[in-house]
Design an enzyme around this catalytic site. Structure first.
Site, PDB file in Angstrom:
ATOM      1  N   PRO A   1      77.597  39.440  17.926  1.00 27.93           N
ATOM      2  CG  PRO A   1      77.570  41.682  18.556  1.00 27.93           C
ATOM      3  CD  PRO A   1      76.660  40.525  18.236  1.00 27.93           C
ATOM      4  CB  CYS A   2      80.725  36.147  20.568  1.00 26.39           C
ATOM      5  SG  CYS A   2      81.338  35.262  19.141  1.00 26.39           S
ATOM      6  CG  HIS A   3      83.443  40.184  16.707  1.00 24.85           C
ATOM      7  ND1 HIS A   3      82.220  39.810  16.173  1.00 24.85           N
ATOM      8  CD2 HIS A   3      83.564  41.519  16.454  1.00 24.85           C
ATOM      9  CE1 HIS A   3      81.649  40.867  15.603  1.00 24.85           C
ATOM     10  NE2 HIS A   3      82.433  41.915  15.767  1.00 24.85           N
TER      11      HIS A   3
END
Lengths: 229, 157
Positions: free
Chosen positions: A197-199
């Protein structure tokens, strides 16, 4: 008749036209018969043969990269997996053809459209976008990320669903407080976005920052998780 | 190097024609699968300048002949296959054609299959067989002439 010249299909097509009536001999010549090696339902037949090839390639351990596409709230996604796990999630704007060519170059050209290996990933993504899944339980292959970038990606799943962390906080967690820009590039080149989850990594001032799938996709994912800016 | 999926998509139909022509209807699918499995295994080491279509049809012909041999080994007294009736079906194809092709001398068979079935130009057939394009063209013509006798004889019979 003179020696056949290419293109042979034209040649034979001339010979076979007009089509023989019911009671005439079946074929006017072997050339006609050779063009009849193609049948009208070959497309379906070739799909079956492809399915069989995928199965046998897998059995022989030679399916290095399997892929499929899924549709999602952020557009179509390309999913690719090695035997070790999901190795790539790509957004449509990256160009699926281009991504597959990159995978062939960087991993192996033994790449087939093989949905089954990605069934679990597809199902979990569907659940995630439906709001019924908060974490992914999938083997992930981070082969495409090296060094510090990989270290960064390994820390990201510790940011819980619906939470965010700043690039600086992630740098600290990855063991290199001053490497804020490197965290930015690790996120920007994350080979498995959404799943890793780089978001959830945002700027210190609370604005979202960039995203591989476009800032709108990042906004949508965070919105789905209940985060607003 | 292109993803192998693209190779299958582009050449799958051609390879299927070759397998049908040489292996016959009952073994064409097996030959097709063996062709692409073997090709996929070797694909990463394929030299960049290789003509992929020519490479594939060579494998396909070899696998098709192997399936022939395996069958005659395991079923020496196999019955003559029932003939398909494809009267008036332009998409139909015949059981006996592959038998007539199987009886061709090796060079004629290769030339006929590579040129007329797979669609390779004579120059590329020559590269596969050795010799000149003119010789490849002649071998294909001789093969067709011979098929015209053997295959049509069966029709008349």
């Amino acid at each position: 008749m003179s020696a056949p010249t290419p293109p042979s299909a034209d040649h034979a097509a001339r010979e076979s036209s007009p089509l023989p009536a019911q009671h005439e001999p079946r074929h006017l010549s072997p050339l006609t018969a050779l063009t009849a090696l193609t049948t009208p339902d070959d497309d379906a037949h070739l799909r079956d043969l492809h399915t069989r090839l995928v199965r046998e390639a897998e059995e022989h351990g030679q399916l290095d990269v399997a892929y499929r596409t899924v549709s999602s709230a952020v557009g179509d996604l390309l999913l690719a997996a090695t035997p070790a796990g999901v190795v790539r999630v790509a957004f449509a704007q990256e160009g699926f053809e281009k991504v597959l060519t990159e995978l062939a170059a960087r991993l192996s050209p033994r790449v087939l459209a093989a949905p089954r290996r990605l069934d679990a990933a597809a199902r979990q993504l569907e659940e995630y976008f439906a709001g019924s899944r908060r974490r992914f339980d999938l083997p992930i292959d981070l082969t495409l990320a090296a060094g510090f970038r990989r270290q960064v990606l390994q820390t990201l799943p510790t940011i819980a669903y619906g939470r965010t962390a700043s690039y600086a906080e992630v740098a600290r967690a990855a063991g290199s407080e001053r490497a804020v820009r490197a965290v930015g590039s690790a996120c920007a080149t994350n080979p498995v976005p959404v799943l890793v989850p780089c978001h959830r990594v945002v700027r210190s001032d609370g604005t979202f920052g960039g995203y591989r799938g476009g800032v709108e996709a990042k906004r949508l994912l965070l919105g789905l998780e209940g985060v607003t800016a | 190097m292109r993803p192998f999926e693209q190779v299958v998509a582009e050449h799958g139909a051609t390879v299927l024609r070759v397998c049908r022509a040489v292996a016959g209807p009952d073994h064409a699918d097996d030959a097709w699968s063996e062709t692409f499995l073997a090709a996929m295994r070797a694909y990463p080491d394929l030299p960049a300048e290789t003509n992929v279509q020519a490479w594939l049809v060579t494998i396909a012909r070899r696998k098709s002949i192997d399936s022939h041999r395996a069958r005659s080994r395991t079923h020496p007294t196999d019955q003559v296959p029932e003939r398909l009736s494809t009267h008036g079906q332009p998409g139909g194809w015949e059981r006996d054609l592959w038998e007539a092709i199987g009886d061709l001398p090796a060079k004629q068979q290769s030339a006929v299959v590579y040129h007329h079935v797979a669609g390779l130009p004579h120059a590329e057939v020559a590269a596969l067989l050795g010799g000149t394009p003119a010789a490849a063209r002649r071998a294909a013509a001789d093969g067709i002439a011979r098929l015209r006798r053997t295959y049509l004889e069966e029709e008349v019979r």
